[in-house]
Design an enzyme around this catalytic site. Structure first.
Site, PDB file in Angstrom:
ATOM      1  N   ASP A  76       0.882  -1.164   0.000  1.00 59.77           N
ATOM      2  CA  ASP A  76       0.000   0.000   0.000  1.00 59.77           C
ATOM      3  C   ASP A  76       0.921   1.215   0.000  1.00 59.77           C
ATOM      4  OD1 ASP A  76      -2.731   0.831  -0.057  1.00 59.77           O
ATOM      5  OD2 ASP A  76      -2.429   1.718   1.906  1.00 59.77           O
ATOM      6  N   PHE A 156       4.371   8.094 -13.146  1.00 61.19           N
ATOM      7  CA  PHE A 156       2.928   7.896 -13.030  1.00 61.19           C
ATOM      8  C   PHE A 156       2.472   8.620 -11.762  1.00 61.19           C
ATOM      9  CE2 PHE A 156       2.434   4.981  -9.439  1.00 61.19           C
ATOM     10  CZ  PHE A 156       3.742   4.558  -9.252  1.00 61.19           C
ATOM     11  N   LYS A 179      15.041   6.492 -10.497  1.00 60.18           N
ATOM     12  CA  LYS A 179      13.923   6.536  -9.542  1.00 60.18           C
ATOM     13  C   LYS A 179      13.836   5.210  -8.775  1.00 60.18           C
ATOM     14  CE  LYS A 179       9.023   6.430  -8.833  1.00 60.18           C
ATOM     15  NZ  LYS A 179       7.658   6.222  -9.329  1.00 60.18           N
ATOM     16  N   HIS A 184      10.698   4.982  -2.453  1.00 65.19           N
ATOM     17  CA  HIS A 184      10.056   4.369  -1.288  1.00 65.19           C
ATOM     18  C   HIS A 184       9.890   2.866  -1.482  1.00 65.19           C
ATOM     19  CE1 HIS A 184       7.355   5.721  -4.359  1.00 65.19           C
ATOM     20  NE2 HIS A 184       6.260   5.265  -3.796  1.00 65.19           N
ATOM     21  N   ARG A 185       9.615   2.442  -2.734  1.00 65.63           N
ATOM     22  CA  ARG A 185       9.404   1.017  -3.012  1.00 65.63           C
ATOM     23  C   ARG A 185      10.735   0.265  -2.880  1.00 65.63           C
ATOM     24  NH1 ARG A 185       6.483   2.451  -6.835  1.00 65.63           N
ATOM     25  NH2 ARG A 185       4.606   2.628  -5.595  1.00 65.63           N
TER      26      ARG A 185
END
Ligand code: IMP
Length: 198
Positions: A76, A156, A179, A184-185
């Site tokens: 999430d 995106f 990126k 964060h991912r």
């Protein structure tokens, strides 16, 4: 920190989004052989009723693990603007409306923020749950600031308005590989691999 380790060769990806399933499978392909998705297994998508990223990731992972009787991974994520009390936060996707129009969501952030503080961060929560209900959770983060109007075509969601700290271009202007190294991912997956895989 070490948590419960993933053993076995099959991990359910608790998502109906094919792009997300492919991306997660690629990130964990060194550790797992098979990645059925919740969509492939015909599992229902639970409503995201929790008040935090971790809570919603854990809810989705537990629902898939118990439905499939296999370990399951869910994520999430979203954009957090402290000057907006944390909004859009867990509602990041919903701010884009039913047509997933992120120019709407970006306009709303700009309007609500006005001359407020431009500091922002992206969060990615991951939850790995087992059929007995146990879950390991991690939260990745990248800090930056917002810029209006948005710039760049490569990303995106909120990428065109987000400049990560230490840089002067937005996530949507950046080479996607750059990126993916700082996002964060990336942070969340590095934590999860250290804790549960490898
Ligand atoms: P989720 O897929 O339900 O977790 O929704 C996450 C939402 O947060 C997405 O629809 C995007 O709006 C936003 N978001 C998450 N990660 C990113 C990112 O890396 N760039 C831009 N927007 C993001």
């Amino acid at each position: 920190m070490t948590g419960r380790r993933f053993t076995g060769d099959t991990l359910v990806i608790a998502s109906h989004n094919k792009g997300k399933v492919r991306e997660i499978a690629l990130l964990l392909s060194a550790y797992v052989a098979h990645f059925p998705s919740a969509g492939d297994l015909g599992l229902p998508e639970p409503e995201e009723t929790e008040a935090s990223f971790i809570g919603n990731a854990a809810l989705k992972a537990r629902a898939a693990a118990s439905g499939a009787k296999l370990p399951a991974l869910a994520d999430d994520s979203g954009l957090v603007v402290p000057a907006l009390g944390g909004a859009p936060g867990i509602y990041s996707a919903r701010w884009a409306g039913p047509n997933k129009d992120f120019s709407l969501a970006i306009d709303r952030v700009q309007q609500e923020l006005g001359k407020g503080d431009r500091a922002a961060h992206f969060i990615c929560a991951l939850a790995l749950a087992w059929p007995d209900g146990y879950a390991e959770t991690v939260e990745g983060r990248v800090d930056g600031r917002l810029v209006f109007p948005g710039r760049g075509e490569r990303g995106f969601g909120y990428d065109p308005i987000f400049i990560p700290n230490g840089h002067d271009i937005t996530f949507a202007e950046m080479d996607p590989n750059d990126k993916h190294r700082m996002s964060h991912r990336a942070d969340a997956f590095a934590q999860l691999v250290q804790r549960c895989f490898g």
